[in-house]
Design a protein around this motif. Structure first.
Motif, mmCIF file in Angstrom:
data_model
loop_
_atom_site.group_PDB
_atom_site.id
_atom_site.type_symbol
_atom_site.label_atom_id
_atom_site.label_comp_id
_atom_site.label_asym_id
_atom_site.label_seq_id
_atom_site.Cartn_x
_atom_site.Cartn_y
_atom_site.Cartn_z
ATOM 1 N N ALA A 119 39.063 45.126 53.626
ATOM 2 C CA ALA A 119 39.521 44.617 52.332
ATOM 3 C C ALA A 119 38.371 44.549 51.329
ATOM 4 N N MET A 120 37.198 44.124 51.812
ATOM 5 C CA MET A 120 36.043 44.007 50.927
ATOM 6 C C MET A 120 35.628 45.374 50.385
ATOM 7 N N ILE A 121 35.643 46.375 51.238
ATOM 8 C CA ILE A 121 35.246 47.721 50.822
ATOM 9 C C ILE A 121 36.281 48.320 49.867
ATOM 10 N N LYS A 122 37.561 48.175 50.192
ATOM 11 C CA LYS A 122 38.605 48.754 49.347
ATOM 12 C C LYS A 122 38.600 48.138 47.953
ATOM 13 N N SER A 123 38.341 46.837 47.878
ATOM 14 C CA SER A 123 38.437 46.144 46.592
ATOM 15 C C SER A 123 37.302 46.482 45.634
ATOM 16 N N ASN A 124 36.159 46.946 46.172
ATOM 17 C CA ASN A 124 34.976 47.213 45.347
ATOM 18 C C ASN A 124 34.311 45.933 44.837
ATOM 19 N N LEU A 125 34.749 44.785 45.326
ATOM 20 C CA LEU A 125 34.209 43.515 44.849
ATOM 21 C C LEU A 125 32.732 43.374 45.193
#
Length: 494
Positions: A119-125
């Protein structure tokens, strides 16, 4: 607008394929026959005095499994599956207990950690936050290096994967060095930036319990076999101070070892990084969702000791991670589909098998017999407990020179040191926790971790550069952890 999840650089790095040394090639070729011979000898030899028959069987299976893990003749998950079958069919460990290890709370935590990472990688956050930190605070080379170190420590709370954090950080470092016109292999700024990336990743991982699956597995052993009650906050308070102090000391030493005075002026870098930040566009809905989920997760992890008084019930580390994973996957609320959750099931099966053979050896008293034999053979029973603590910490710290897998080292060393502490009348929780705090320091050579390989592939430092810097860092880290056992641990009540 850049595509979500794409690297910042136009040419993403791929770890180089490492040619196997003669020893590695030998072990891979002959690992299976060696494991069979050693395992069968231990299994069928006359039962030594003081050892139980189940303990002898467990020792034979454990040793053969260990040889296969180290040799790499079989995939580690396949070795664990074979071990699980052998434990059951030989009557060494009950079938329901051996198979039940896949339902262990630690396995659930690892599954949730992989979902959170995806999720962290997909979000680009994480990428947006890193770029903002550098453009806001990195006005000089030294300050930029400090910001990069700080980012590694901050990301350890949010991205429970060392490789994922390296994947996030290396493209940012490459942008900095490309704009700075640093030449790989020649620029000392490039050397120190990449080497400190390796070390900050490892040391930050040491400070946060959920920053790697190895820490989680170690806590499982400590709480189950040593009778500990190590929580997220206990680990953080015990380990983070030594990690930060070690990083600060080695940061200053690194500036001396790889002085970049006289290199070109640090100009034009900030504008390029600001452009990369602009390319990410406005704060998206998916980033807002990720931020909300991760903030909730960190708050619940950080306040675990107060849940009972606040809510009337406790949400432990494992349930918090599962709740976060549910939120990430929940339709409309979350930001991932199940197919996008990059869960490493081979690691889950490996960990389950590791727990099975480790617990079988522990419950059958096989580990206790082995440790008592070692203690008697080395005369450790006559050694001061102070020196036993120190010796164990330094052995743990440098054990990565032999075993390149953190998870394998945890599986081997933590149960062994728990048994050692029990046999010597020492506190097994303190000894095992101090040992576990060293096991992420896999920083000496490129093949010692995937993180090392990713950073080494940039070409900015040599094997010798990494080795000489790591020797200093590991010595400082082991020394500080040893001192913490007799000082800081006492303050914390460990």
């Amino acid at each position: 607008m850049v595509e979500r999840g794409t690297p910042l650089s136009d040419s993403p790095l791929e770890p180089s394929v490492k040619k196997k040394s003669g020893t590695e090639a030998f072990l891979k070729k002959w690992g299976i026959p060696i494991a069979l011979i050693v395992g069968l000898i231990l299994y069928f030899m006359p039962t030594p005095a003081g050892m139980t028959v189940p303990g002898q069987r467990a020792l034979g299976i454990f040793t053969a499994t260990l040889i296969l893990w180290v040799a790499g003749s079989l995939p580690i998950y396949l070795t664990s599956m074979v071990a699980t079958v052998l434990l059951s069919v030989t009557g060494t460990f009950k079938e329901e207990e051996a198979l039940g290890m896949l339902g262990n709370d630690v396995i659930w935590l690892m599954v949730s950690a992989f979902i959170l990472t995806s999720a962290m990688i997909k979000s680009n956050l994480a990428r947006r936050f890193a770029l903002w930190m550098i453009t806001a605070f990195g006005k000089t080379p030294k300050r930029t290096l400090l910001v990069l170190v700080a980012l590694n420590f901050i990301l350890a709370f949010f991205v429970p994967s060392t490789t994922a954090r390296a994947t996030l950080m290396v493209p940012i470092c490459m942008i900095l060095l490309e704009v700075y016109r640093a030449v790989p292999g020649e620029s000392n700024l490039g050397r120190i930036m990449m080497l400190q990336g390796v070390q900050a990743d490892a040391l930050a991982t040491s400070g946060v319990m959920t920053a790697t699956s190895g820490n989680i597995i170690a806590v499982g052993f400590i709480n189950e076999q040593a009778g500990g009650s190590i929580s997220y906050m206990t680990w953080l308070l015990a380990s983070m101070p030594t990690a930060i102090i070690t990083m600060l000391l080695t940061f200053l030493i690194g500036l001396k070892l790889f002085s970049f005075k006289g290199e070109a002026a640090f100009e034009g870098v900030m504008s390029t990084l600001k452009e990369e930040l602009v390319k990410l566009g406005r704060f998206s809905v998916i980033e807002k969702k990720a931020l909300g989920i991760f903030l909730l997760t960190v708050v619940l992890w950080a306040t675990g000791d107060y849940h009972k008084s606040w809510f009337g019930f406790e949400i432990d580390v494992f349930m918090t991670a599962i709740i976060a994973a549910i939120l990430c996957l929940m339709p409309k609320v979350g930001l991932l589909t199940w197919k996008e959750a990059n869960i490493k099931w081979d690691l889950m099966i490996f960990a389950a098998g590791a727990y099975a053979v480790g617990n079988a050896l522990e419950k059958s008293k096989g580990a206790e017999w082995v440790i008592k034999s070692v203690v008697k053979g080395l005369g450790l029973e006559h050694m001061s407990h102070v020196w036993v603590y120190v010796l164990v910490v330094f052995i743990s710290m440098y054990s990565h020179l032999i075993f390149t897998s953190k998870t394998v080292r945890v599986t081997i060393l933590i149960p062994a040191f728990i048994a050692l502490a029990k046999s010597l009348g020492m506190d097994p929780v303190a000894l095992a926790l101090a040992s576990a705090m060293t096991l992420t320091y896999t920083i000496t050579l490129p093949p010692h971790s995937k993180v090392n390989t990713i950073y080494f592939a940039t070409g900015y430092f040599s094997v010798l550069d990494q080795a000489k810097y790591a020797v200093v860092t590991c010595f400082i880290g082991a020394t500080l952890i040893s001192l913490a056992i007799f000082t800081w641990f006492k303050v914390l009540g460990i």
